[in-house]
Design a protein around this motif. Structure first.
Motif, PDB file in Angstrom:
ATOM      1  N   UNK A  40       0.787  -1.187  -0.024  1.00  0.00           N
ATOM      2  CA  UNK A  40      -0.099   0.026   0.042  1.00  0.00           C
ATOM      3  C   UNK A  40       0.816   1.271  -0.049  1.00  0.00           C
ATOM      4  N   UNK A  41       2.033   1.215   0.506  1.00  0.00           N
ATOM      5  CA  UNK A  41       2.981   2.379   0.599  1.00  0.00           C
ATOM      6  C   UNK A  41       3.595   2.650  -0.648  1.00  0.00           C
ATOM      7  N   UNK A  42       3.365   1.917  -1.785  1.00  0.00           N
ATOM      8  CA  UNK A  42       3.814   2.115  -3.086  1.00  0.00           C
ATOM      9  C   UNK A  42       2.826   2.835  -3.898  1.00  0.00           C
ATOM     10  N   UNK A  43       1.677   3.103  -3.394  1.00  0.00           N
ATOM     11  CA  UNK A  43       0.473   3.807  -3.885  1.00  0.00           C
ATOM     12  C   UNK A  43       0.649   5.490  -3.960  1.00  0.00           C
ATOM     13  N   UNK A  44       0.324   5.940  -5.148  1.00  0.00           N
ATOM     14  CA  UNK A  44       0.760   7.392  -5.194  1.00  0.00           C
ATOM     15  C   UNK A  44      -0.675   7.938  -5.983  1.00  0.00           C
ATOM     16  N   UNK A  45      -1.198   9.230  -5.489  1.00  0.00           N
ATOM     17  CA  UNK A  45      -2.208   9.762  -6.419  1.00  0.00           C
ATOM     18  C   UNK A  45      -1.915   9.843  -7.759  1.00  0.00           C
ATOM     19  N   UNK A  46      -2.839   9.783  -8.656  1.00  0.00           N
ATOM     20  CA  UNK A  46      -2.681   9.862 -10.271  1.00  0.00           C
ATOM     21  C   UNK A  46      -1.998   8.718 -10.747  1.00  0.00           C
ATOM     22  N   UNK A  97      -5.715   7.129  -9.987  1.00  0.00           N
ATOM     23  CA  UNK A  97      -6.038   7.179  -8.465  1.00  0.00           C
ATOM     24  C   UNK A  97      -6.229   8.320  -7.690  1.00  0.00           C
ATOM     25  N   UNK A  98      -7.412   8.451  -7.147  1.00  0.00           N
ATOM     26  CA  UNK A  98      -7.620   9.755  -6.523  1.00  0.00           C
ATOM     27  C   UNK A  98      -7.386   9.565  -4.882  1.00  0.00           C
ATOM     28  N   UNK A  99      -8.077   8.507  -4.397  1.00  0.00           N
ATOM     29  CA  UNK A  99      -7.945   8.021  -2.903  1.00  0.00           C
ATOM     30  C   UNK A  99      -8.132   6.740  -2.264  1.00  0.00           C
ATOM     31  N   UNK A 100      -7.891   6.452  -1.245  1.00  0.00           N
ATOM     32  CA  UNK A 100      -8.244   5.229  -0.749  1.00  0.00           C
ATOM     33  C   UNK A 100      -8.569   5.221   0.674  1.00  0.00           C
ATOM     34  N   UNK A 106      -2.384   5.549   5.346  1.00  0.00           N
ATOM     35  CA  UNK A 106      -2.063   5.994   3.938  1.00  0.00           C
ATOM     36  C   UNK A 106      -0.433   6.582   4.221  1.00  0.00           C
ATOM     37  N   UNK A 107       0.254   6.130   2.984  1.00  0.00           N
ATOM     38  CA  UNK A 107       1.567   6.655   3.162  1.00  0.00           C
ATOM     39  C   UNK A 107       1.941   8.140   3.235  1.00  0.00           C
ATOM     40  N   UNK A 108       2.928   8.533   3.705  1.00  0.00           N
ATOM     41  CA  UNK A 108       2.991  10.265   3.884  1.00  0.00           C
ATOM     42  C   UNK A 108       3.174  10.916   2.558  1.00  0.00           C
ATOM     43  N   UNK A 109       3.698  10.062   1.622  1.00  0.00           N
ATOM     44  CA  UNK A 109       4.133  10.828   0.169  1.00  0.00           C
ATOM     45  C   UNK A 109       3.070  10.262  -1.014  1.00  0.00           C
ATOM     46  N   UNK A 110       1.784   9.804  -0.283  1.00  0.00           N
ATOM     47  CA  UNK A 110       0.900   9.428  -1.107  1.00  0.00           C
ATOM     48  C   UNK A 110       0.492  10.693  -2.216  1.00  0.00           C
ATOM     49  N   UNK A 111       0.294  11.803  -1.682  1.00  0.00           N
ATOM     50  CA  UNK A 111      -0.317  12.883  -2.410  1.00  0.00           C
ATOM     51  C   UNK A 111       0.809  13.532  -3.258  1.00  0.00           C
ATOM     52  N   UNK A 112       2.078  12.991  -3.404  1.00  0.00           N
ATOM     53  CA  UNK A 112       3.097  13.357  -4.293  1.00  0.00           C
ATOM     54  C   UNK A 112       2.919  12.591  -5.404  1.00  0.00           C
ATOM     55  N   UNK A 113       2.519  13.068  -6.780  1.00  0.00           N
ATOM     56  CA  UNK A 113       2.589  12.050  -7.947  1.00  0.00           C
ATOM     57  C   UNK A 113       3.857  11.461  -8.373  1.00  0.00           C
ATOM     58  N   UNK A 114       3.820  10.350  -9.038  1.00  0.00           N
ATOM     59  CA  UNK A 114       4.935   9.643  -9.315  1.00  0.00           C
ATOM     60  C   UNK A 114       5.972  10.465 -10.136  1.00  0.00           C
ATOM     61  N   UNK A 115       5.364  11.145 -11.126  1.00  0.00           N
ATOM     62  CA  UNK A 115       6.262  11.949 -11.992  1.00  0.00           C
ATOM     63  C   UNK A 115       6.893  13.294 -11.485  1.00  0.00           C
ATOM     64  N   UNK A 116       7.002  13.453 -10.111  1.00  0.00           N
ATOM     65  CA  UNK A 116       7.453  14.757  -9.485  1.00  0.00           C
ATOM     66  C   UNK A 116       8.696  14.241  -8.851  1.00  0.00           C
TER      67      UNK A 116
END
Length: 116
Positions: A40-46, A97-100, A106-116
């Protein structure tokens, strides 16, 4: 045979059945998607749906009426002890992906998109 004898045979027979039931091995029955917090920690918004499937696998429950909501559910019915159940519900918008919510942090960096 007297009534007491019939009663005694019935009691011994029923008691033997309960002992036999305790001696029979019953397997643990896992059902669903087993997830760990590391997954679950690997999930990111977007994330796209394909990226989520790569990380978590295919969800156990797909709703044909609402394809923007995926449910990952795991249930273990052990032979002895308490039942174990974990749930994760993902929400998508435009196949991103928007939320879960659920039984995972929820991981701390969930709201950081992968492309950043």
């Amino acid at each position: 045979m007297s009534r007491f004898g019939v009663f005694l045979v019935a009691v011994i027979t029923l008691n033997g059945c309960s002992l036999l039931d305790k001696m029979v091995y019953r397997i643990d029955i896992p059902q669903g998607n087993y997830l760990e917090q590391d997954d679950v920690d690997k999930l990111r918004v977007g994330m796209t749906e394909e990226q989520v499937v790569f990380v978590l696998g295919t969800p156990v429950a797909q709703n044909s009426f609402d394809s923007d909501r995926w449910v990952y559910l795991y249930k273990m019915d052990p032979n002895s002890g308490e039942d174990y159940r974990k749930e994760l519900v993902l929400t998508f918008n435009d196949k991103r992906l928007q939320d879960f919510k659920g039984d995972f942090d929820k991981p701390e960096d969930f709201n950081q998109a992968l492309d950043q």
